[in-house]
Design a protein around this motif. Structure first.
Motif, short mmCIF file in Angstrom:
data_model
loop_
_atom_site.label_atom_id
_atom_site.label_comp_id
_atom_site.label_asym_id
_atom_site.label_seq_id
_atom_site.Cartn_x
_atom_site.Cartn_y
_atom_site.Cartn_z
N ASN A 137 0.84 -1.20 0.00
CA ASN A 137 0.00 0.00 0.00
C ASN A 137 0.88 1.26 0.00
OD1 ASN A 137 -3.07 0.84 1.78
ND2 ASN A 137 -1.75 2.17 0.60
N TYR A 138 1.89 1.25 0.82
CA TYR A 138 2.83 2.37 0.93
C TYR A 138 3.50 2.66 -0.41
CZ TYR A 138 7.08 4.81 2.56
OH TYR A 138 8.12 5.69 2.75
N ASN A 139 3.92 1.63 -1.11
CA ASN A 139 4.59 1.80 -2.40
C ASN A 139 3.63 2.31 -3.48
OD1 ASN A 139 7.09 0.95 -1.41
ND2 ASN A 139 6.64 -1.21 -1.82
N VAL A 140 2.39 1.84 -3.46
CA VAL A 140 1.40 2.35 -4.41
C VAL A 140 1.17 3.85 -4.18
CG1 VAL A 140 -1.03 2.27 -5.12
CG2 VAL A 140 0.22 0.13 -4.73
N TYR A 141 1.04 4.21 -2.92
CA TYR A 141 0.87 5.63 -2.59
C TYR A 141 2.02 6.47 -3.15
CZ TYR A 141 -3.10 5.60 0.69
OH TYR A 141 -4.34 5.55 1.25
N HIS A 142 3.25 6.00 -2.96
CA HIS A 142 4.41 6.75 -3.43
C HIS A 142 4.39 6.91 -4.95
CE1 HIS A 142 7.29 8.31 -0.60
NE2 HIS A 142 7.14 7.26 0.19
N SER A 143 3.93 5.89 -5.66
CA SER A 143 3.92 5.98 -7.13
C SER A 143 2.95 7.06 -7.62
CB SER A 143 3.56 4.61 -7.73
OG SER A 143 2.19 4.29 -7.49
N TRP A 144 1.92 7.38 -6.83
CA TRP A 144 0.99 8.46 -7.17
C TRP A 144 1.47 9.79 -6.62
CZ3 TRP A 144 -4.60 8.02 -8.65
CH2 TRP A 144 -4.90 6.77 -9.23
#
Length: 344
Positions: A137-144
């Motif tokens: 979840n944390y990595n998905v957030y960073h990609s946005w």
């Protein structure tokens, strides 16, 4: 909630933060409720709704995708200042962030008995399951988040909540970059998925109760005309289309999106109806039986809301929570539901 708030959300989703941590992200999000902001966002909502109507005509079999594209595009534009340009995979990942997070709330016994989180980490075997989900979840957030943050830093970002409020020096936000990321991305999460689900429920209600929707059509025709002089409903029609507002409330009562709200916690001991509740007791709203506290609860009947408060989506309805921690975006959500129900 040590699992859903702590491990899955890295202790940064304000929805289930303790009060002392919640106040600062809530302060910066409060601008979303201002009249000026709602007027600006309303223009975007009407534009995106017009596109959704065209998508219905061109690809009716993908109606549910049109709901998600609408909701995500509106909130993406509000938060980041630009229309949504994301791949199917990126959209699926963001939708799954919501799905997995909501699914984690209360799923572990640790969230109901948080004292278990005081055990030494090597005994917290549940972390083996939940930590990979939190990291994903944390990595998905960073990609946005990373692209919009770079635009703000480079001076190329368009007007938006992130540029003009969250990262503006005038706001004096006290959180760090990751705190800001969670504020912005949970706004996108909440603003896209709940609206999508409510519009899906609307379609189900339309199939099950066509007479209700014929009645709604008559209300819209009376305000917006028929034949060559007909026009699309606008947000400015809300006061004249109370029945459509009542439909939005009935959708949320009839099939609650949140079956159980995140708990509020007693800050001191108190007595109520002969019971003693010590400080730290958690309280949730069980939405299904609460929503059934009416006549013929299984029926989809917007008339039950025609009481003079139909244009206030929080009056008598607990789907947005309540008190000081009521959902900050409830007015935005109401306007999205109104414009799309009326136009469809």
């Amino acid at each position: 909630m040590p699992v859903s708030s702590g491990i899955v959300s890295h202790d940064r989703r304000s929805l289930i933060m303790p009060q002392e941590k919640w106040a600062e992200p809530r302060r910066v999000m409060h601008s979303l409720l201002s009249g000026t902001a709602l007027q600006q966002y309303g223009e975007w909502q009407e534009i995106e709704s017009t596109q959704m109507m065209a998508e219905y005509l061109l690809k009716p079999h993908l109606w549910y995708r049109h709901h998600y594209r609408y909701a995500n595009s509106v909130i993406h534009r509000i938060a980041f200042g630009e229309r949504l340009v994301k791949s199917t995979k990126e959209l699926e990942d963001m939708q799954n962030c919501v799905t997995f997070f909501v699914g984690s709330i209360g799923s572990s016994v640790v969230d109901w008995f948080p004292e278990l989180a005081r055990l030494p980490k090597f005994l917290q075997l549940w972390r083996l399951y939940w930590k990979p989900l939190g990291d994903w979840n944390y990595n998905v957030y960073h990609s946005w988040w990373d692209p919009i943050r770079r635009q703000v830093e480079g001076g190329t970002a368009k007007p938006s909540f992130v540029r003009d409020v969250l990262l503006s020096p005038e706001t004096k936000y006290t959180g760090n970059d990751e705190d800001a990321m969670y504020v912005a991305l949970q706004l996108i999460e909440a603003g896209s998925d709940t609206t999508r689900e409510a519009l899906n429920i609307m379609v189900m209600a339309a199939l099950e109760y066509p007479d209700v929707f014929r009645k709604a059509r008559a209300h819209v025709d009376r305000v917006c005309g028929t034949g060559p002089d007909a026009r699309l409903p606008r947000l400015r029609d809300m006061d004249q289309l109370g029945y459509i507002c009542a439909m939005a409330k009935e959708i949320l009562r009839w099939r609650p999106i949140f079956v159980v709200t995140p708990d509020h916690t007693a800050t001191k001991d108190f007595e109520f109806e002969g019971y003693h509740f010590p400080e730290g007791t958690g309280f949730v709203i069980n939405e299904v039986p609460v929503g059934a506290e009416c006549e013929r609860p299984d029926d989809f009947d917007p008339d039950r809301w025609m009481d003079g408060h139909e244009t206030d989506i929080t009056h008598g309805l607990w789907q947005f929570g309540g008190g000081r921690r009521i959902c900050v975006g409830y007015r935005l959500a109401q306007r999205s539901l109104f414009i799309n129900i009326a136009r469809l």
